[in-house]
Design a protein around this motif. Structure first.
Motif, PDB file in Angstrom:
ATOM      1  N   LEU A  17      39.965  49.715  57.096  1.00 22.30           N
ATOM      2  CA  LEU A  17      41.339  49.084  57.341  1.00 22.30           C
ATOM      3  C   LEU A  17      41.511  47.843  56.595  1.00 22.30           C
ATOM      4  O   LEU A  17      42.833  47.698  56.185  1.00 22.30           O
ATOM      5  CB  LEU A  17      41.261  48.628  58.807  1.00 22.30           C
ATOM      6  CG  LEU A  17      40.948  49.927  59.727  1.00 22.30           C
ATOM      7  CD1 LEU A  17      40.942  49.237  61.209  1.00 22.30           C
ATOM      8  CD2 LEU A  17      41.983  50.854  59.742  1.00 22.30           C
ATOM      9  N   ALA A  18      40.391  47.145  56.062  1.00 23.30           N
ATOM     10  CA  ALA A  18      40.786  45.906  55.145  1.00 23.30           C
ATOM     11  C   ALA A  18      41.436  46.583  53.869  1.00 23.30           C
ATOM     12  O   ALA A  18      42.392  45.762  53.402  1.00 23.30           O
ATOM     13  CB  ALA A  18      39.420  45.318  54.830  1.00 23.30           C
ATOM     14  N   VAL A  19      40.858  47.645  53.356  1.00 21.18           N
ATOM     15  CA  VAL A  19      41.521  48.196  52.045  1.00 21.18           C
ATOM     16  C   VAL A  19      42.950  48.639  52.319  1.00 21.18           C
ATOM     17  O   VAL A  19      43.804  48.498  51.502  1.00 21.18           O
ATOM     18  CB  VAL A  19      40.638  49.354  51.690  1.00 21.18           C
ATOM     19  CG1 VAL A  19      41.296  50.001  50.542  1.00 21.18           C
ATOM     20  CG2 VAL A  19      39.284  48.888  51.086  1.00 21.18           C
ATOM     21  N   LEU A  20      43.234  49.169  53.508  1.00 16.31           N
ATOM     22  CA  LEU A  20      44.595  49.687  53.777  1.00 16.31           C
ATOM     23  C   LEU A  20      45.377  48.504  53.762  1.00 16.31           C
ATOM     24  O   LEU A  20      46.505  48.674  53.310  1.00 16.31           O
ATOM     25  CB  LEU A  20      44.407  50.512  55.150  1.00 16.31           C
ATOM     26  CG  LEU A  20      46.098  51.110  55.684  1.00 16.31           C
ATOM     27  CD1 LEU A  20      46.473  52.060  54.595  1.00 16.31           C
ATOM     28  CD2 LEU A  20      45.735  51.467  57.059  1.00 16.31           C
ATOM     29  N   ASP A  21      45.053  47.416  54.430  1.00 16.03           N
ATOM     30  CA  ASP A  21      45.894  46.105  54.634  1.00 16.03           C
ATOM     31  C   ASP A  21      46.200  45.767  52.880  1.00 16.03           C
ATOM     32  O   ASP A  21      47.376  45.361  52.606  1.00 16.03           O
ATOM     33  CB  ASP A  21      45.118  44.837  55.073  1.00 16.03           C
ATOM     34  CG  ASP A  21      45.007  45.245  56.622  1.00 16.03           C
ATOM     35  OD1 ASP A  21      45.843  45.957  57.203  1.00 16.03           O
ATOM     36  OD2 ASP A  21      44.239  44.548  57.145  1.00 16.03           O
ATOM     37  N   ALA A  22      45.093  45.791  52.031  1.00 18.07           N
ATOM     38  CA  ALA A  22      45.399  45.152  50.849  1.00 18.07           C
ATOM     39  C   ALA A  22      46.339  46.423  50.029  1.00 18.07           C
ATOM     40  O   ALA A  22      47.331  45.933  49.300  1.00 18.07           O
ATOM     41  CB  ALA A  22      44.100  45.230  49.825  1.00 18.07           C
TER      42      ALA A  22
ATOM     43  N   PRO B 195      45.917  55.230  40.943  1.00 15.62           N
ATOM     44  CA  PRO B 195      46.362  54.770  39.711  1.00 15.62           C
ATOM     45  C   PRO B 195      46.752  52.932  40.439  1.00 15.62           C
ATOM     46  O   PRO B 195      45.856  52.111  39.670  1.00 15.62           O
ATOM     47  CB  PRO B 195      47.501  55.135  39.049  1.00 15.62           C
ATOM     48  CG  PRO B 195      47.591  56.516  39.369  1.00 15.62           C
ATOM     49  CD  PRO B 195      46.964  56.591  40.746  1.00 15.62           C
ATOM     50  N   LEU B 196      47.309  53.032  41.518  1.00 17.84           N
ATOM     51  CA  LEU B 196      47.412  51.529  42.128  1.00 17.84           C
ATOM     52  C   LEU B 196      46.015  51.132  42.606  1.00 17.84           C
ATOM     53  O   LEU B 196      45.727  49.848  42.350  1.00 17.84           O
ATOM     54  CB  LEU B 196      48.542  51.644  43.183  1.00 17.84           C
ATOM     55  CG  LEU B 196      48.715  50.166  43.808  1.00 17.84           C
ATOM     56  CD1 LEU B 196      48.944  49.258  43.137  1.00 17.84           C
ATOM     57  CD2 LEU B 196      49.450  50.564  45.193  1.00 17.84           C
ATOM     58  N   LEU B 197      45.442  51.857  43.392  1.00 22.11           N
ATOM     59  CA  LEU B 197      44.084  51.694  43.956  1.00 22.11           C
ATOM     60  C   LEU B 197      43.235  51.213  42.708  1.00 22.11           C
ATOM     61  O   LEU B 197      42.616  50.103  42.888  1.00 22.11           O
ATOM     62  CB  LEU B 197      43.465  52.756  44.776  1.00 22.11           C
ATOM     63  CG  LEU B 197      42.086  52.491  45.304  1.00 22.11           C
ATOM     64  CD1 LEU B 197      42.036  51.343  46.280  1.00 22.11           C
ATOM     65  CD2 LEU B 197      41.492  53.592  46.129  1.00 22.11           C
ATOM     66  N   ARG B 198      43.032  51.968  41.667  1.00 22.08           N
ATOM     67  CA  ARG B 198      42.307  51.647  40.620  1.00 22.08           C
ATOM     68  C   ARG B 198      42.616  50.365  39.863  1.00 22.08           C
ATOM     69  O   ARG B 198      41.733  49.365  39.524  1.00 22.08           O
ATOM     70  CB  ARG B 198      42.302  52.628  39.469  1.00 22.08           C
ATOM     71  CG  ARG B 198      41.440  54.082  39.833  1.00 22.08           C
ATOM     72  CD  ARG B 198      41.619  55.087  38.805  1.00 22.08           C
ATOM     73  NE  ARG B 198      41.111  56.341  39.053  1.00 22.08           N
ATOM     74  CZ  ARG B 198      39.629  56.606  39.164  1.00 22.08           C
ATOM     75  NH1 ARG B 198      38.948  55.786  39.026  1.00 22.08           N
ATOM     76  NH2 ARG B 198      39.411  57.772  39.720  1.00 22.08           N
ATOM     77  N   GLU B 199      43.849  49.804  39.599  1.00 20.99           N
ATOM     78  CA  GLU B 199      44.218  48.683  39.144  1.00 20.99           C
ATOM     79  C   GLU B 199      43.945  47.627  39.973  1.00 20.99           C
ATOM     80  O   GLU B 199      43.300  46.570  39.597  1.00 20.99           O
ATOM     81  CB  GLU B 199      45.995  48.659  39.014  1.00 20.99           C
ATOM     82  CG  GLU B 199      46.551  49.290  37.992  1.00 20.99           C
ATOM     83  CD  GLU B 199      47.930  49.257  37.916  1.00 20.99           C
ATOM     84  OE1 GLU B 199      48.669  48.249  38.669  1.00 20.99           O
ATOM     85  OE2 GLU B 199      48.562  50.103  37.539  1.00 20.99           O
ATOM     86  N   MET B 200      43.972  47.793  41.462  1.00 18.28           N
ATOM     87  CA  MET B 200      43.544  46.700  42.420  1.00 18.28           C
ATOM     88  C   MET B 200      42.067  46.363  42.374  1.00 18.28           C
ATOM     89  O   MET B 200      41.560  45.112  42.457  1.00 18.28           O
ATOM     90  CB  MET B 200      44.028  47.000  43.754  1.00 18.28           C
ATOM     91  CG  MET B 200      45.573  47.005  43.913  1.00 18.28           C
ATOM     92  SD  MET B 200      45.931  47.862  45.644  1.00 18.28           S
ATOM     93  CE  MET B 200      45.192  46.601  46.799  1.00 18.28           C
ATOM     94  N   MET B 201      41.112  47.477  42.132  1.00 19.02           N
ATOM     95  CA  MET B 201      39.870  47.516  41.963  1.00 19.02           C
ATOM     96  C   MET B 201      39.532  46.597  40.720  1.00 19.02           C
ATOM     97  O   MET B 201      38.677  45.914  40.793  1.00 19.02           O
ATOM     98  CB  MET B 201      39.209  48.797  42.142  1.00 19.02           C
ATOM     99  CG  MET B 201      39.254  49.557  43.358  1.00 19.02           C
ATOM    100  SD  MET B 201      38.707  51.273  43.342  1.00 19.02           S
ATOM    101  CE  MET B 201      37.133  50.885  42.629  1.00 19.02           C
ATOM    102  N   GLN B 202      40.252  47.024  39.678  1.00 20.49           N
ATOM    103  CA  GLN B 202      39.905  46.179  38.350  1.00 20.49           C
ATOM    104  C   GLN B 202      40.417  44.566  38.581  1.00 20.49           C
ATOM    105  O   GLN B 202      39.799  43.842  37.962  1.00 20.49           O
ATOM    106  CB  GLN B 202      40.888  46.756  37.300  1.00 20.49           C
ATOM    107  CG  GLN B 202      40.340  48.122  36.853  1.00 20.49           C
ATOM    108  CD  GLN B 202      41.456  48.701  35.818  1.00 20.49           C
ATOM    109  OE1 GLN B 202      42.448  48.109  35.478  1.00 20.49           O
ATOM    110  NE2 GLN B 202      40.854  50.041  35.259  1.00 20.49           N
ATOM    111  N   GLN B 203      41.337  44.475  39.455  1.00 22.45           N
ATOM    112  CA  GLN B 203      41.486  42.939  39.756  1.00 22.45           C
ATOM    113  C   GLN B 203      40.797  42.334  40.853  1.00 22.45           C
ATOM    114  O   GLN B 203      40.873  41.242  41.444  1.00 22.45           O
ATOM    115  CB  GLN B 203      42.952  42.947  40.112  1.00 22.45           C
ATOM    116  CG  GLN B 203      44.089  43.151  38.769  1.00 22.45           C
ATOM    117  CD  GLN B 203      45.448  43.608  39.467  1.00 22.45           C
ATOM    118  OE1 GLN B 203      45.552  43.200  40.690  1.00 22.45           O
ATOM    119  NE2 GLN B 203      45.869  43.935  38.493  1.00 22.45           N
ATOM    120  N   GLY B 204      39.535  43.039  41.310  1.00 22.71           N
ATOM    121  CA  GLY B 204      38.527  42.384  42.382  1.00 22.71           C
ATOM    122  C   GLY B 204      38.790  42.958  43.417  1.00 22.71           C
ATOM    123  O   GLY B 204      37.877  42.471  44.514  1.00 22.71           O
ATOM    124  N   LEU B 205      39.248  43.973  44.018  1.00 23.30           N
ATOM    125  CA  LEU B 205      39.444  44.468  45.370  1.00 23.30           C
ATOM    126  C   LEU B 205      38.188  45.210  45.558  1.00 23.30           C
ATOM    127  O   LEU B 205      37.953  46.173  44.673  1.00 23.30           O
ATOM    128  CB  LEU B 205      40.472  45.526  45.492  1.00 23.30           C
ATOM    129  CG  LEU B 205      40.648  46.178  46.741  1.00 23.30           C
ATOM    130  CD1 LEU B 205      40.767  45.313  48.024  1.00 23.30           C
ATOM    131  CD2 LEU B 205      41.650  47.224  46.893  1.00 23.30           C
TER     132      LEU B 205
END
Length: 230
Positions: free
Chosen positions: A198-203, A218-228
């Protein structure tokens, strides 16, 4: 699944209704009876021990049952095992809920054993939670025996189909569409407990609004590269 329509945000107060039951429906129904000043009499034992791994929801269930008991005018004490000394409250007809009983010190174990002995006379119910089955608890043998004589439930984890259904339903409630590949990726590579998902869904929700982009891999991967962290 009734639970999917309810408020199960990570910051929502814990209730039995917003616990995603999955295969734990019988446990949830039993806890509701235990919280009821009269419903407890329908149970084969006034005492219940529930156990499960970290993230399984056992602490949620204890807090939710305690809140329900308070709302139904049943006296209640919710106590962390590490905070217990050589005595426990003797309030008549109270629900005495203790989390993490594997952390009971020697004097606290004696106090809990004495609470079991008093319960027939003072009408208390003991609701206990821990990380493992009673036989695996590193407690006094006489106390383990008492715990094992009550109702015992293992909190069953959600399966992947249930996790996926919850994520999709909550996303739709926010006006988001989660691509199947996003859900599959999270369940394969991320933390699988519901609060983390749920925390990931919020992000993802916040990023989708900010960047005006659909929630895709692709959006999820970008966010992971930025620290998610997932």
């Amino acid at each position: 699944m009734k639970q999917l329509t309810l408020d199960i945000r990570p910051d929502a107060p814990p209730t039995l209704d917003n616990f995603v039951a999955g295969t734990n429906a019988e446990l949830v129904a039993t806890l509701a009876l235990l919280a009821d000043p009269t419903g407890k009499d329908a149970l084969p034992s006034p005492h219940l021990y529930l156990w499960g791994a970290s993230g399984s929801g056992r602490s949620h269930l204890l807090r939710a049952t305690a809140a329900l008991a308070t709302g139904q005018q049943r006296p209640m004490h919710l106590i962390a095992a590490a905070e217990i000394g050589d005595s426990l409250p003797e309030t008549p007809a109270a629900l005495l809920a203790i989390d993490d009983i594997d952390q009971l010190r020697a004097d606290a174990q004696i106090a809990l054993f004495n609470a079991f002995n008093r319960s027939r006379g003072n009408g208390q119910s003991l609701l206990l939670a821990g990380p493992c089955a009673p036989l695996e608890l590193m407690l006094r043998e006489d106390l383990r025996t008492r715990i094992g004589q009550g109702l015992i439930y293992e909190v069953q984890p959600l399966d992947d189909d249930s996790r996926a259904a919850i994520l999709v339903a909550l996303a739709e409630r926010r006006g988001l569409r989660l691509a199947d590949e996003v859900v599959d990726f999270l369940l394969r590579h991320g933390r699988r407990d519901l609060p983390s998902l749920l925390a990931v869904l919020d992000a993802l929700d916040a990023a989708s609004l900010e960047r005006k982009r659909p929630v895709t891999l692709p959006l999820l991967r970008e966010m992971m590269q930025q620290g998610l962290a997932i």
